[in-house]
Scaffold this active site. Sequence first.
Site, PDB file in Angstrom:
ATOM      1  CG  ASP A  46      -2.021  -0.985   1.160  1.00 62.05           C
ATOM      2  OD1 ASP A  46      -2.539  -1.207   0.056  1.00 62.05           O
ATOM      3  OD2 ASP A  46      -2.371  -1.554   2.209  1.00 62.05           O
ATOM      4  N   GLY A  47       2.007   1.205   0.725  1.00 61.94           N
ATOM      5  CA  GLY A  47       2.918   2.361   0.777  1.00 61.94           C
ATOM      6  C   GLY A  47       3.436   2.702  -0.615  1.00 61.94           C
ATOM      7  CG  ASN A 123      -4.208   5.820   3.191  1.00 66.71           C
ATOM      8  OD1 ASN A 123      -5.148   5.316   2.591  1.00 66.71           O
ATOM      9  ND2 ASN A 123      -3.150   5.141   3.575  1.00 66.71           N
ATOM     10  CD  GLU A 124      -3.338   8.596   6.889  1.00 66.20           C
ATOM     11  OE1 GLU A 124      -2.271   8.816   6.278  1.00 66.20           O
ATOM     12  OE2 GLU A 124      -3.807   7.473   6.997  1.00 66.20           O
ATOM     13  CE  LYS A 166      -9.972  -2.145  11.517  1.00 65.40           C
ATOM     14  NZ  LYS A 166      -9.226  -2.651  12.674  1.00 65.40           N
TER      15      LYS A 166
HETATM   16  P1  NAD Z   1       3.660   1.251   6.080  1.00 62.67           P
HETATM   17  O1  NAD Z   1       4.074   0.640   4.812  1.00 62.67           O
HETATM   18  O2  NAD Z   1       4.311   0.862   7.362  1.00 62.67           O
HETATM   19  O3  NAD Z   1       2.075   1.105   6.174  1.00 62.67           O
HETATM   20  C1  NAD Z   1       1.486   0.891   7.362  1.00 62.67           C
HETATM   21  C2  NAD Z   1       0.384  -0.134   7.169  1.00 62.67           C
HETATM   22  O4  NAD Z   1      -0.779   0.560   6.736  1.00 62.67           O
HETATM   23  C3  NAD Z   1       0.640  -1.253   6.153  1.00 62.67           C
HETATM   24  O5  NAD Z   1       0.257  -2.476   6.722  1.00 62.67           O
HETATM   25  C4  NAD Z   1      -0.278  -0.883   4.998  1.00 62.67           C
HETATM   26  O6  NAD Z   1      -0.730  -2.024   4.264  1.00 62.67           O
HETATM   27  C5  NAD Z   1      -1.426  -0.251   5.743  1.00 62.67           C
HETATM   28  N1  NAD Z   1      -2.264   0.641   4.945  1.00 62.67           N
HETATM   29  C6  NAD Z   1      -1.899   1.700   4.191  1.00 62.67           C
HETATM   30  N2  NAD Z   1      -2.990   2.244   3.628  1.00 62.67           N
HETATM   31  C7  NAD Z   1      -4.055   1.490   4.049  1.00 62.67           C
HETATM   32  C8  NAD Z   1      -5.449   1.571   3.846  1.00 62.67           C
HETATM   33  N3  NAD Z   1      -5.983   2.537   3.110  1.00 62.67           N
HETATM   34  N4  NAD Z   1      -6.240   0.658   4.454  1.00 62.67           N
HETATM   35  C9  NAD Z   1      -5.733  -0.306   5.231  1.00 62.67           C
HETATM   36  N5  NAD Z   1      -4.417  -0.426   5.482  1.00 62.67           N
HETATM   37  C10 NAD Z   1      -3.601   0.474   4.898  1.00 62.67           C
HETATM   38  O7  NAD Z   1       3.808   2.822   6.074  1.00 62.67           O
HETATM   39  P2  NAD Z   1       3.806   3.790   4.854  1.00 62.67           P
HETATM   40  O8  NAD Z   1       4.241   3.161   3.638  1.00 62.67           O
HETATM   41  O9  NAD Z   1       4.499   4.991   5.352  1.00 62.67           O
HETATM   42  O10 NAD Z   1       2.238   4.024   4.730  1.00 62.67           O
HETATM   43  C11 NAD Z   1       1.669   5.193   5.173  1.00 62.67           C
HETATM   44  C12 NAD Z   1       0.367   4.887   5.819  1.00 62.67           C
HETATM   45  O11 NAD Z   1       0.605   4.198   7.038  1.00 62.67           O
HETATM   46  C13 NAD Z   1      -0.320   6.159   6.227  1.00 62.67           C
HETATM   47  O12 NAD Z   1      -1.106   6.687   5.191  1.00 62.67           O
HETATM   48  C14 NAD Z   1      -1.118   5.731   7.430  1.00 62.67           C
HETATM   49  O13 NAD Z   1      -2.459   5.438   7.100  1.00 62.67           O
HETATM   50  C15 NAD Z   1      -0.460   4.468   7.909  1.00 62.67           C
HETATM   51  N6  NAD Z   1       0.003   4.688   9.281  1.00 62.67           N
HETATM   52  C16 NAD Z   1      -0.663   4.069  10.257  1.00 62.67           C
HETATM   53  C17 NAD Z   1      -0.321   4.280  11.574  1.00 62.67           C
HETATM   54  C18 NAD Z   1      -1.107   3.581  12.623  1.00 62.67           C
HETATM   55  O14 NAD Z   1      -1.999   2.791  12.257  1.00 62.67           O
HETATM   56  N7  NAD Z   1      -0.858   3.820  13.894  1.00 62.67           N
HETATM   57  C19 NAD Z   1       0.708   5.152  11.913  1.00 62.67           C
HETATM   58  C20 NAD Z   1       1.380   5.790  10.882  1.00 62.67           C
HETATM   59  C21 NAD Z   1       1.009   5.551   9.552  1.00 62.67           C
END
Ligand code: NAD
Length: 268
Positions: A46-47, A123-124, A166
Site C-alpha cells: 500500500d505504501g 489516505n489521510e 482505524k
Molecule cells: P507502512 O508501509 O508501514 O504502512 C502501514 C500499514 O498501513 C501497512 O500495513 C499498509 O498495508 C497499511 N495501509 C496503508 N494504507 C491502508 C489503507 N488505506 N487501508 C488499510 N491499510 C492500509 O507505512 P507507509 O508506507 O508509510 O504508509 C503510510 C500509511 O501508514 C499512512 O497513510 C497511514 O495510514 C499508515 N500509518 C498508520 C499508523 C497507525 O496505524 N498507527 C501510523 C502511521 C502511519
Amino acid sequence: MRVAIYSNPGKASMPVSLLLKQKIEQSSQLTLDFLNPEVVISVGGDGTLLSAFHHYIDISNKIRLVGIHTGHLGFYTDWRDYEVDSLVASLENDDGQSETYPLLDIRVKYTDHGPDDHTLALNESTLKQISGTLMAEVYLKGEFFENFRGDGLCISTPSGSTAYNKSVGGAIINPQISAVQVSEISSINNRVFRTLGSPIIVPPDETIRILPVNKHKTVLTCDQQMISGREIESIEYKLSKQRLAFAKYRHTHFWGRVSNSFIGEPRQ
Ligand code: NAD
C-alpha cells in the site's frame, strides 16, 4: 495503451517489475510510458501505491492505478506477484473500467505569508507536535468548534478510514460515501481540557480548519509524507472535487476487502 510501472526497490518487487516490463514490451497493445501514462501499475505494498499516487499527482485526474502486492496483503493492491500474465491480459483487453475513490484536499497557510501549499491525500493527513501535546483550534464550516489538546488529529478519506484512522478508533467508511472523517489521537479530557472525544464525519461541502497554537513545533503529514520546512499558520481540509480512479479488472467489493484484510478466514 500507455502504461507506467512504479516499483519499490525491494528484493521481492524488483523481479516482478522486471517481468512486467518484459511482458509489456512484448505486447502489441501496450507501450511503456513513464511520463504520460494512462495506467500506472504499482509493485510493492500500500505504501508503494501511495507513493505512486504522489509521484503522478499532477496528472492524477488522467490516470488509473492498479496495484500488485509483493509483500503482505494490501488494501489497495488487488493483484498477487504470480499473476503478472493475467494482469497483462486484462490490460490488453482494457475497456476503461474503473472504480473511483474520494481524495482529501489540503491547503496549508504559513506564518511567513508566502504561497500556500495545496495538495491531495489518498489516505489521510495528520497533525501532531514534535514534543509535548498538540494544542489547536478546530473550526467546522467557518465556526469555532473546539480547542483540541492531545497527541494529534487524523483527517481521513473513506478509503483511508481503514488505515491510521482505524488504529485511533475511527469508523470505517465505504468509499461510495463522499465524506471526510476527523478522529482524535489520544485527546486529553479532564476538567481543564475538553474535546468532543469521538470521531466526526463531515459532509463534502464543509471545510475543517485547524490552527495549531505552537506553530513552530507542528508536524503535518500527508499519507506517508511529511510536509515540513515552514511554520504552519492554518490547514484547511475538505473533500476534493477530484476522485482517484483504479482500473477494475476484477471486483472485490469494499466490505469483502475489509473482511479479507482484518478478519481473514473464519475460525472453527
Ligand atoms: P507502512 O508501509 O508501514 O504502512 C502501514 C500499514 O498501513 C501497512 O500495513 C499498509 O498495508 C497499511 N495501509 C496503508 N494504507 C491502508 C489503507 N488505506 N487501508 C488499510 N491499510 C492500509 O507505512 P507507509 O508506507 O508509510 O504508509 C503510510 C500509511 O501508514 C499512512 O497513510 C497511514 O495510514 C499508515 N500509518 C498508520 C499508523 C497507525 O496505524 N498507527 C501510523 C502511521 C502511519
